[in-house]
Design a protein around this motif. Structure first.
Motif, PDB file in Angstrom:
ATOM      1  N   PRO A 163       0.380  -1.316   0.235  1.00 58.30           N
ATOM      2  CA  PRO A 163       0.685   0.034  -0.058  1.00 58.30           C
ATOM      3  C   PRO A 163       0.902   1.551  -0.090  1.00 58.30           C
ATOM      4  CG  PRO A 163      -0.844  -1.867   1.651  1.00 58.30           C
ATOM      5  CD  PRO A 163       0.531  -1.695   1.378  1.00 58.30           C
ATOM      6  N   VAL A 164       1.813   1.498   0.237  1.00 55.63           N
ATOM      7  CA  VAL A 164       2.723   2.582   0.731  1.00 55.63           C
ATOM      8  C   VAL A 164       3.410   2.451  -0.781  1.00 55.63           C
ATOM      9  CG1 VAL A 164       5.632   3.478   1.594  1.00 55.63           C
ATOM     10  CG2 VAL A 164       3.209   2.407   3.307  1.00 55.63           C
ATOM     11  N   LEU A 165       4.028   1.810  -0.958  1.00 55.47           N
ATOM     12  CA  LEU A 165       4.723   2.073  -2.264  1.00 55.47           C
ATOM     13  C   LEU A 165       3.298   2.219  -3.870  1.00 55.47           C
ATOM     14  CD1 LEU A 165       6.822  -1.692  -3.097  1.00 55.47           C
ATOM     15  CD2 LEU A 165       7.466   1.087  -3.293  1.00 55.47           C
ATOM     16  N   ALA A 166       2.079   1.540  -3.371  1.00 54.34           N
ATOM     17  CA  ALA A 166       0.695   2.037  -4.093  1.00 54.34           C
ATOM     18  C   ALA A 166       0.465   3.615  -3.946  1.00 54.34           C
ATOM     19  CB  ALA A 166      -0.281   1.192  -3.998  1.00 54.34           C
ATOM     20  N   ALA A 167       0.571   3.930  -2.376  1.00 47.21           N
ATOM     21  CA  ALA A 167       0.414   5.580  -2.968  1.00 47.21           C
ATOM     22  C   ALA A 167       1.824   6.661  -3.087  1.00 47.21           C
ATOM     23  CB  ALA A 167       0.557   6.112  -1.165  1.00 47.21           C
ATOM     24  N   VAL A 168       2.398   5.760  -3.263  1.00 50.66           N
ATOM     25  CA  VAL A 168       3.905   6.686  -4.328  1.00 50.66           C
ATOM     26  C   VAL A 168       3.401   6.809  -5.121  1.00 50.66           C
ATOM     27  CG1 VAL A 168       6.449   6.516  -4.246  1.00 50.66           C
ATOM     28  CG2 VAL A 168       6.024   5.988  -2.377  1.00 50.66           C
ATOM     29  N   PHE A 169       3.205   5.705  -6.062  1.00 48.78           N
ATOM     30  CA  PHE A 169       2.906   5.305  -7.049  1.00 48.78           C
ATOM     31  C   PHE A 169       1.828   6.726  -7.323  1.00 48.78           C
ATOM     32  CE2 PHE A 169       0.401   4.244 -10.595  1.00 48.78           C
ATOM     33  CZ  PHE A 169       1.573   3.533 -11.946  1.00 48.78           C
ATOM     34  N   VAL A 170       0.602   6.391  -6.474  1.00 48.68           N
ATOM     35  CA  VAL A 170      -0.023   7.341  -7.022  1.00 48.68           C
ATOM     36  C   VAL A 170      -0.073   8.965  -7.119  1.00 48.68           C
ATOM     37  CG1 VAL A 170      -2.936   8.581  -6.148  1.00 48.68           C
ATOM     38  CG2 VAL A 170      -1.865   5.014  -6.444  1.00 48.68           C
ATOM     39  N   LEU A 171       0.962   9.053  -6.207  1.00 46.45           N
ATOM     40  CA  LEU A 171       1.409  10.451  -5.715  1.00 46.45           C
ATOM     41  C   LEU A 171       1.974  10.813  -7.035  1.00 46.45           C
ATOM     42  CD1 LEU A 171       2.713  11.059  -2.419  1.00 46.45           C
ATOM     43  CD2 LEU A 171       0.547  11.638  -3.685  1.00 46.45           C
ATOM     44  N   HIS A 172       2.605   9.728  -7.766  1.00 43.46           N
ATOM     45  CA  HIS A 172       3.655   9.971  -9.349  1.00 43.46           C
ATOM     46  C   HIS A 172       2.994  10.569 -10.189  1.00 43.46           C
ATOM     47  CE1 HIS A 172       6.595   9.392 -12.073  1.00 43.46           C
ATOM     48  NE2 HIS A 172       5.985   8.363 -12.516  1.00 43.46           N
ATOM     49  N   ARG A 173       1.512   9.791  -9.977  1.00 40.11           N
ATOM     50  CA  ARG A 173       1.006   9.302 -11.195  1.00 40.11           C
ATOM     51  C   ARG A 173      -0.445  10.648 -11.264  1.00 40.11           C
ATOM     52  NH1 ARG A 173       1.257   7.154 -16.104  1.00 40.11           N
ATOM     53  NH2 ARG A 173      -0.456   7.455 -16.192  1.00 40.11           N
ATOM     54  N   ILE A 174      -0.291  11.677 -10.167  1.00 43.14           N
ATOM     55  CA  ILE A 174      -0.823  12.620 -10.555  1.00 43.14           C
ATOM     56  C   ILE A 174       0.071  14.048 -10.438  1.00 43.14           C
ATOM     57  CG2 ILE A 174      -1.992  14.267  -8.230  1.00 43.14           C
ATOM     58  CD1 ILE A 174      -3.123  12.256  -7.011  1.00 43.14           C
ATOM     59  N   SER A 175       1.489  13.711 -10.057  1.00 49.86           N
ATOM     60  CA  SER A 175       2.599  15.082 -10.019  1.00 49.86           C
ATOM     61  C   SER A 175       2.735  14.953 -11.621  1.00 49.86           C
ATOM     62  CB  SER A 175       3.092  15.016  -9.220  1.00 49.86           C
ATOM     63  OG  SER A 175       3.660  13.141  -9.763  1.00 49.86           O
ATOM     64  N   ARG A 176       1.898  14.175 -12.522  1.00 49.48           N
ATOM     65  CA  ARG A 176       2.508  14.227 -13.866  1.00 49.48           C
ATOM     66  C   ARG A 176       1.482  13.907 -14.797  1.00 49.48           C
ATOM     67  NH1 ARG A 176       6.875  11.593 -16.317  1.00 49.48           N
ATOM     68  NH2 ARG A 176       5.706  11.524 -18.439  1.00 49.48           N
ATOM     69  N   VAL A 177       0.259  14.786 -14.216  1.00 48.05           N
ATOM     70  CA  VAL A 177      -1.489  15.006 -14.810  1.00 48.05           C
ATOM     71  C   VAL A 177      -0.894  16.048 -15.203  1.00 48.05           C
ATOM     72  CG1 VAL A 177      -3.772  15.512 -14.913  1.00 48.05           C
ATOM     73  CG2 VAL A 177      -2.348  13.446 -14.164  1.00 48.05           C
ATOM     74  N   ARG A 178      -1.246  16.891 -16.830  1.00 53.12           N
ATOM     75  CA  ARG A 178      -1.143  18.829 -16.797  1.00 53.12           C
ATOM     76  C   ARG A 178      -2.615  18.499 -17.903  1.00 53.12           C
ATOM     77  NH1 ARG A 178       2.337  19.358 -21.529  1.00 53.12           N
ATOM     78  NH2 ARG A 178       2.490  21.446 -20.586  1.00 53.12           N
ATOM     79  N   TRP A 179      -2.771  20.098 -17.701  1.00 57.10           N
ATOM     80  CA  TRP A 179      -3.889  20.250 -18.793  1.00 57.10           C
ATOM     81  C   TRP A 179      -2.709  21.247 -20.200  1.00 57.10           C
ATOM     82  CZ3 TRP A 179      -7.399  16.910 -17.737  1.00 57.10           C
ATOM     83  CH2 TRP A 179      -7.682  17.273 -16.559  1.00 57.10           C
ATOM     84  N   ALA A 180      -2.650  20.579 -20.836  1.00 56.80           N
ATOM     85  CA  ALA A 180      -1.583  21.015 -21.890  1.00 56.80           C
ATOM     86  C   ALA A 180      -3.236  22.169 -22.862  1.00 56.80           C
ATOM     87  CB  ALA A 180      -1.340  20.472 -23.217  1.00 56.80           C
ATOM     88  N   PRO A 181      -2.677  23.277 -23.514  1.00 57.47           N
ATOM     89  CA  PRO A 181      -3.630  23.714 -23.804  1.00 57.47           C
ATOM     90  C   PRO A 181      -4.008  23.029 -25.388  1.00 57.47           C
ATOM     91  CG  PRO A 181      -1.685  25.425 -23.446  1.00 57.47           C
ATOM     92  CD  PRO A 181      -1.801  24.145 -22.996  1.00 57.47           C
ATOM     93  N   ASP A 182      -4.856  23.402 -26.030  1.00 56.91           N
ATOM     94  CA  ASP A 182      -5.184  22.884 -27.151  1.00 56.91           C
ATOM     95  C   ASP A 182      -4.746  24.115 -28.087  1.00 56.91           C
ATOM     96  OD1 ASP A 182      -7.132  21.030 -27.941  1.00 56.91           O
ATOM     97  OD2 ASP A 182      -8.753  22.756 -29.449  1.00 56.91           O
ATOM     98  N   GLN A 183      -4.826  25.588 -28.258  1.00 57.14           N
ATOM     99  CA  GLN A 183      -4.503  26.074 -29.061  1.00 57.14           C
ATOM    100  C   GLN A 183      -2.720  27.291 -28.234  1.00 57.14           C
ATOM    101  OE1 GLN A 183      -8.062  28.479 -30.884  1.00 57.14           O
ATOM    102  NE2 GLN A 183      -9.309  27.795 -29.744  1.00 57.14           N
TER     103      GLN A 183
END
Length: 785
Positions: A163-183
């Protein structure tokens, strides 16, 4: 707040006309789901064609389990917001510049330690409470787990560490999410306008690596016995030194990484960023994972994990030291900012807590994060029962929250009585009597309640943070001195256990409700709107910044509309949307030629751009920058406001008073200066127009033929329902809404020039009247063009 496309553009149905599905541009639709024109605008003695578009950005902050779970990251978001709340410092200031860099570094270190605290507290639950104590052979806990599995190697180790490794992986995935402008549009920033520094891409692999590695290294130290005692076994000692070395490297790098975005860092900052190349990042992350796996699989699980208590206590002690040091460093920074920027401004416009507000916000985030982790551990311990024991350091935490909760109840009751007396006996808001001559008592009471909320919101945060900080200081003193709490403290500890369990339970329940029922998640959406506006400069594991997508896309859309030389564009934003349109207008002023700047305007409604944002974020949205924007638009910034709105208020005026039956005040002038304004004008629908602010009556004065009627007090909602809305849009477009049929000149009056220039101006006005005009509309959780 969950606004849908149809209500955004005030239509029965709406259809997408642009966007990528995340950021949606919509228009009213006809029965065949085709884009339909908006209602005509009465201005300059005729009907002006109007196109209404809305920009929906709610999909970036709410919807589904993933976005609802972002609420659990609110302590991280508070730490990230504290970075953006730092006071401004004059360029090149010999004392202020290094102090500002130090304050930024301390916020990043505090955010790093907050990640370590969250991960170690999760390890206390999964490794200590569940794997070691609950799943030990022969223990009557979780009886459905067979004895063979309990005794099998490495079953309990996997239950504790996965579960600790899973939580660290979730934090990693969240930190990689970004909203790129369409234009894509050229983003040029003017330092004298709102929203400076909100340009660069905040995706920072180096900062993300530091948080991942420090989380894994902290758990490795916990498994190996804690940071205080060196293990006797040779392999464990090597792993222990390696884990501490990794954690120390992360703390040092966080101190030196001055600008994680790479938008303007120092040479040392660039060197640190280059040192963490992709290869180095993979090696360090792999090493941290190997360390944790080796430590977890080679360390025997005894009756208890000896390192849980010392590890959590050391992390908490480091966090407390960093927060205290941050508060000390922030004091001279606030004094420098006061002397340089806001000493001459009215008291109600100066930054909250004198520019020191970032310290209590960071403290509140740290205490909230620590309390949630402790509450989760206490709740799990109470749930599984069977004699489970929490680390010794959790007893002062329970006492802290018990004392804080009790003190909060007492302080809240006292403040509630004081507030009630002041609300009932207070005076002021004489303009309410001008707007509601038939019912001044009710109107003044509603104005007073809303005004009290706006004035005291930051004081509530200060009181809560002060109460928690006082409790933390007392609990820490008890722990350090070894003082045994008296008998009456047991009741406070029990109350603290109840408060912590309720805190964890309410937050998890709110996330569950937000995911299952979108309407129930609107309150979380409001919090997400505020927290997700700011780029990840201090903490990478926070919801992605939507402003870096919305602002470029809005800018590109306005530029596209302005390609038609006969079109004028009005950006309108409600509540949080008002901040987005202000930043968008600032970008447009930097990229458009002057002839196109004269064809754009801004309307804000229910806005916090005077009472909240300049006071909370004085270096990003300052009053001088708002004044410069108002002057650059030459008065084409109109603000629609209600005195009954507890969230939004006036933007361009202040120090208002009633004299001889008229409303007077001070505010922004179209020429870019500020000072006394001419008396407010009464609009045909009963509103008072003072400077750039339109004070509308609430409830609306009377139903009008051909217009939608909304009875009752509207407070923060449905501003377009008021007939004053169209007048504000027309004035923001540079048109005179009160002109006669003969067609007067555009509003505001243009400066006089030579006879030849005046003839050219008159010709331009006539040419513009022959062309259709356009505007863009917005709402809560949305922005529109």
């Amino acid at each position: 707040m969950g606004t849908d496309a149809a209500s955004l553009v005030t239509a029965v149905a709406a259809v997408d006309v642009a966007g990528d599905g995340v950021g949606r541009l919509v228009r009213p639709a006809d029965r065949l789901q085709r884009p339909a024109p908006g209602p005509v605008l009465r201005a300059e003695g005729r009907s002006v064609p109007r196109v209404v578009e809305g920009y929906l950005w709610g999909a970036m902050t709410s919807g589904g389990w993933a976005k609802a779970a972002w609420a659990l990251l609110f302590p991280f978001s508070l730490a990230n917001m504290a970075h953006w709340m730092l006071p401004p410092v004059p360029a090149g200031h010999r004392v202020g510049t290094p102090l500002l860099a130090t304050a930024r570094a301390l916020v990043r270190v505090a955010a790093l330690l907050l990640t370590a605290l969250l991960v170690t507290q999760l390890a206390v639950v999964t490794l200590d409470l569940v794997a070691v104590q609950c799943l030990a052979p022969g223990v009557d806990c979780l009886s459905w787990v067979p004895e063979r599995a309990r005794a099998a190697y490495p079953f309990r180790q996997a239950v504790g560490l996965l579960p600790v490794l899973a939580a660290v992986f979730v934090l990693h995935r969240i930190s990689r999410v970004r909203w790129a402008p369409d234009q894509r549009v050229r983003q040029v920033v003017r330092e004298d306008l709102p929203g400076r520094r909100l340009v660069a891409d905040p995706d920072t692999p180096s900062l993300r690596l530091l948080h991942l590695v420090v989380g894994l290294a902290s758990v490795s130290v916990l498994v190996l016995g804690g940071p205080v005692e060196v293990p006797e076994d040779l392999l464990a000692r090597v792993l222990w030194f390696a884990a501490l070395g990794l954690a120390g490297l992360c703390l040092l790098a966080a101190l030196l990484l001055d600008d994680p975005r790479g938008a303007g860092g120092s040479s040392l900052d660039d060197a640190v960023r280059r040192a963490f190349s992709p290869l180095v990042r993979r090696v360090l992350l792999g090493l941290a994972v190997v360390l944790l796996a080796t430590a977890g699989l080679t360390t025997p699980l005894a009756v208890e994990v000896a390192g849980t208590g010392p590890t959590v206590e050391v992390v908490v002690a480091l966090l407390c030291g960093v927060v205290v040091l941050f508060g000390v460093v922030l004091l001279p920074l606030a004094l420098i900012g006061r002397r340089a920027y806001w000493a001459a401004r009215p008291r109600e416009q100066r930054p909250w807590a004198g520019g020191w507000m970032a310290a209590p916000v960071l403290s509140f985030g740290v205490l909230l994060g620590g309390g949630f982790g402790a509450g989760l551990a206490i709740a799990v311990g109470q749930l599984i029962g069977t004699g489970t024991r929490l680390p010794a350091g959790y007893e002062p935490v329970a006492l802290l929250w018990g004392a804080a909760a009790a003190l909060g109840v007492v302080v809240g009751a006292v403040l509630g009585v004081v507030a009630g007396v002041r609300l009932l006996r207070g005076s002021g808001y004489a303009e309410a009597g001008l707007l509601h001559p038939d019912r001044p008592a009710d109107a003044v009471r509603a104005w007073r309640i809303a005004g009290w909320q706006r004035r005291n919101l930051h004081r509530v945060v200060l009181v809560v943070s002060s109460v928690l900080t006082a409790g933390a200081a007392g609990a820490t003193s008890l722990r350090l001195t070894g003082f045994t709490s008296p008998w009456w403290a047991d009741a406070l500890s029990a109350f603290g256990v109840l408060a912590l369990g309720a805190l964890a339970g309410m937050l998890l329940r709110a996330v569950y409700n937000a995911a299952r029922q979108p309407a129930a998640g609107r309150k979380l959406g409001v919090i997400a709107d505020l927290a997700s506006f700011w780029p990840r400069d201090a903490h990478p594991a926070v919801p992605p910044c939507y402003a870096l997508k919305v602002v470029p896309e809005l800018t590109a859309r306005v530029v596209e509309h302005l390609k038609d030389p006969g079109t004028r564009v009005v950006l309108t934003g409600h509540s949080q949307g008002s901040l987005l349109v202000a930043v968008t207008a600032s970008r447009l002023l930097a990229v458009l030629p002057q002839r196109d700047v004269e064809r754009i305007g801004v309307v804000t409604a229910g806005s916090q751009l005077q009472w909240a944002y300049p006071r909370a974020f004085p270096s990003i949205v300052s009053h001088p920058s708002l004044l410069n924007l108002f002057g650059a638009l030459n008065g084409r910034w109109r603000s629609v406001c209600r005195g009954t709105d507890p969230i939004g208020g006036a933007v361009t005026t202040w120090a208002r008073q009633v004299y001889d039956g008229g409303l007077l005040g001070t505010g922004y002038r179209p020429d870019g200066t500020e000072g006394p304004l001419t008396a407010a004008a009464r609009s045909p629908h009963g509103a008072l127009v003072l400077g750039g602010d339109h004070f509308v009556p609430d409830p609306m004065a009377t139903p009008l033929p051909g217009r939608r009627w909304t009875p009752g007090t509207l407070a923060h909602g449905d501003y377009p329902a008021d007939p004053e809305w169209d007048r504000a849009v027309a004035m923001a477009a540079g048109l005179n809404p009160d002109a006669s049929e003969r067609g007067d000149l555009a509003w505001p009056p243009r400066p006089a020039g030579s006879p030849k220039e005046e003839a050219l101006q008159d010709k331009d006005v006539k040419d513009e009247r022959a062309q259709p005009k356009a505007d863009i509309a917005g709402d809560e959780g949305t922005v529109a063009t």
